[in-house]
Design an enzyme around this catalytic site. Sequence first.
Site, PDB file in Angstrom:
ATOM      1  N   TYR A 138      96.700 -10.864 -90.400  1.00  0.00           N
ATOM      2  CA  TYR A 138      97.202  -9.502 -90.634  1.00  0.00           C
ATOM      3  C   TYR A 138      96.111  -8.602 -91.218  1.00  0.00           C
ATOM      4  O   TYR A 138      96.408  -7.589 -91.849  1.00  0.00           O
ATOM      5  CB  TYR A 138      98.358  -9.514 -91.637  1.00  0.00           C
ATOM      6  CG  TYR A 138      99.707  -9.955 -91.093  1.00  0.00           C
ATOM      7  CD1 TYR A 138      99.843 -11.077 -90.285  1.00  0.00           C
ATOM      8  CD2 TYR A 138     100.865  -9.249 -91.436  1.00  0.00           C
ATOM      9  CE1 TYR A 138     101.090 -11.487 -89.824  1.00  0.00           C
ATOM     10  CE2 TYR A 138     102.114  -9.648 -90.981  1.00  0.00           C
ATOM     11  CZ  TYR A 138     102.217 -10.767 -90.185  1.00  0.00           C
ATOM     12  OH  TYR A 138     103.460 -11.170 -89.741  1.00  0.00           O
ATOM     13  N   LYS A 188      96.063 -24.921 -88.820  1.00  0.00           N
ATOM     14  CA  LYS A 188      95.921 -25.225 -87.381  1.00  0.00           C
ATOM     15  C   LYS A 188      94.443 -25.366 -87.043  1.00  0.00           C
ATOM     16  O   LYS A 188      93.890 -24.635 -86.221  1.00  0.00           O
ATOM     17  CB  LYS A 188      96.585 -24.074 -86.588  1.00  0.00           C
ATOM     18  CG  LYS A 188      96.610 -24.240 -85.072  1.00  0.00           C
ATOM     19  CD  LYS A 188      97.555 -25.306 -84.557  1.00  0.00           C
ATOM     20  CE  LYS A 188      97.347 -25.511 -83.076  1.00  0.00           C
ATOM     21  NZ  LYS A 188      98.102 -26.664 -82.555  1.00  0.00           N
ATOM     22  N   ASP A 221     102.319 -26.605 -85.649  1.00  0.00           N
ATOM     23  CA  ASP A 221     103.284 -27.007 -84.606  1.00  0.00           C
ATOM     24  C   ASP A 221     104.119 -28.197 -85.085  1.00  0.00           C
ATOM     25  O   ASP A 221     105.348 -28.191 -84.997  1.00  0.00           O
ATOM     26  CB  ASP A 221     102.586 -27.278 -83.257  1.00  0.00           C
ATOM     27  CG  ASP A 221     101.287 -28.071 -83.368  1.00  0.00           C
ATOM     28  OD1 ASP A 221     100.862 -28.388 -84.496  1.00  0.00           O
ATOM     29  OD2 ASP A 221     100.686 -28.388 -82.317  1.00  0.00           O
ATOM     30  N   ASP A 245     104.950 -15.929 -92.042  1.00  0.00           N
ATOM     31  CA  ASP A 245     105.964 -15.014 -91.504  1.00  0.00           C
ATOM     32  C   ASP A 245     106.923 -15.768 -90.591  1.00  0.00           C
ATOM     33  O   ASP A 245     108.144 -15.710 -90.745  1.00  0.00           O
ATOM     34  CB  ASP A 245     105.270 -13.883 -90.738  1.00  0.00           C
ATOM     35  CG  ASP A 245     106.280 -12.987 -90.039  1.00  0.00           C
ATOM     36  OD1 ASP A 245     107.250 -12.572 -90.705  1.00  0.00           O
ATOM     37  OD2 ASP A 245     106.122 -12.719 -88.838  1.00  0.00           O
ATOM     38  N   ASP A 249     111.169 -17.268 -91.206  1.00  0.00           N
ATOM     39  CA  ASP A 249     112.364 -16.953 -90.403  1.00  0.00           C
ATOM     40  C   ASP A 249     113.010 -18.254 -89.923  1.00  0.00           C
ATOM     41  O   ASP A 249     114.237 -18.393 -89.914  1.00  0.00           O
ATOM     42  CB  ASP A 249     112.027 -16.064 -89.187  1.00  0.00           C
ATOM     43  CG  ASP A 249     112.243 -14.574 -89.451  1.00  0.00           C
ATOM     44  OD1 ASP A 249     111.993 -14.120 -90.591  1.00  0.00           O
ATOM     45  OD2 ASP A 249     112.677 -13.850 -88.522  1.00  0.00           O
TER      46      ASP A 249
HETATM   47  C1  IPM Z   1     108.284  -9.835 -92.894  1.00  0.00           C
HETATM   48  C2  IPM Z   1     108.171  -8.924 -91.710  1.00  0.00           C
HETATM   49  C3  IPM Z   1     106.828  -8.199 -91.708  1.00  0.00           C
HETATM   50  C4  IPM Z   1     105.727  -9.253 -91.678  1.00  0.00           C
HETATM   51  C5  IPM Z   1     106.653  -7.236 -90.553  1.00  0.00           C
HETATM   52  C6  IPM Z   1     107.813  -6.290 -90.464  1.00  0.00           C
HETATM   53  C7  IPM Z   1     105.344  -6.530 -90.567  1.00  0.00           C
HETATM   54  O1  IPM Z   1     108.380  -9.615 -90.527  1.00  0.00           O
HETATM   55  O2  IPM Z   1     108.150  -9.363 -94.031  1.00  0.00           O
HETATM   56  O3  IPM Z   1     108.529 -11.036 -92.693  1.00  0.00           O
HETATM   57  O4  IPM Z   1     105.393  -9.754 -90.599  1.00  0.00           O
HETATM   58  O5  IPM Z   1     105.210  -9.570 -92.737  1.00  0.00           O
HETATM   59 MN    MN Z   2     109.044 -11.665 -90.825  1.00  0.00          MN
END
Ligand code: IPM
Ligand code: MN
Length: 357
Positions: A138, A188, A221, A245, A249
């Site tokens: 990032y 990785k 992975d 990130d 999720d």
């Molecule tokens: C998160 C979000 C952000 C990230 C995006 C919206 C830039 O997905 O905070 O997890 O990737 O950090």
């Molecule tokens: Mn995210």
Amino acid sequence: MNTHKIAVIAGDGIGPEVIAEGIRVLDEAARLDGGFRFEFTHFPWGCEYYRETGRMMAENGIETLSAFDAIFLGAVGAPGVPDHISLWDLLLVIRKSFDQYINLRPVKLLRGAPCPLKGVEIRDVDMTFVRENTEGEYAGSGSWLFKGKENEVVIQDGVFSRKGCERVIRYAYELAKAQGKTLTSISKANALNYSMVFWDQIFEEVGREYPEVKTYSYLVDAASMFMIKDPARFEIVVTSNLFGDILTDLGAAIAGGMGLAAGANLNPERKFPSMFEPIHGSAPDIVGMKKSNPLATVWSASQMLDFFGHEDWGKILIECIEEVLVEKKVLTPDLGGNANTTEVADEIIRKMREYKR
Ligand code: IPM
Ligand code: MN
Ligand code: NAD
């Protein structure tokens, strides 16, 4: 009286809905405690503001925010505004400008939370992700050459500085040591032959200072596979910006869903304000329906209370969330209920009052 000055950026989509409830919960904690108070200042920044002004935040936005003790953020992003503009010019610029290099994300199955995995006990899903939050994939470094031409080329650099890697990895070791937990690094290096080889090297180097911490190192992975097949392997986890990130999720999916996933963007030195936000986005598919789950935001509020030294209240909020989940009477549709956003927060507040009695 100890006053915490909070900048509120409710943002877009369901952001304002969930943040309004987070603020009520924080105010209630302060009221019941009596020893501290919050002072909230609202900033109307986000995609609406962008449509009106051509900017995601005021020109002196970062300077303005620097006067606060913390930032409470809802979500950013709306249809019609390119995501790379809305996110880079608000959320990501705050994380970077305030050197919030630790993104602390609990992946913990609370009592009563739904888990899609078979045969998993709540104690099996109890991780803390320490995600690098200012550089890596990032970094925002790259170029777009020969735009629209046949020989068009885009380059997106991953930037891994020694300082950047060392500080996040050291933070994770300290956390593992303090909590007596194992530490897993996820990288990785088999394919990313510069950045991740370097990451692994630093994980080992810093580790020499922490002989008491048991460590594991997985390729990303395989780590994704183990998070589903055997989540109990993971306790404290440290990883890069992008991997963190994605994996959080995935973590949200096994720990009750996006409506329960919280995060703190920390500047551990406290030179700059830290930022607390649910990890979900603006959820355009449910916006305006009052269906959004405020519990991720309440959990982020609990992280804020911890950060300010009110760990007793941080813990009470988590226990109130658990009680609401266990009772299953007042839940939003993502958790199988039919309550709205405010009703869930009302229930949390009711529990907080019972706690205090
Ligand atoms: C998160 C979000 C952000 C990230 C995006 C919206 C830039 O997905 O905070 O997890 O990737 O950090
Ligand atoms: Mn995210
Ligand atoms: P999202 O997290 O907004 O939504 C994914 C799914 O989860 C949707 O079905 C949504 O309804 C559901 N969901 C999310 N939060 C919920 C909640 N609190 N209660 C109930 N259901 C919830 O992710 P997306 O759809 O990929 O992104 C939408 C927008 O948000 C995009 O513009 C994206 O860039 C942005 N985004 C912002 C942030 C942030 O501000 N931190 C994080 C992720 C995505």
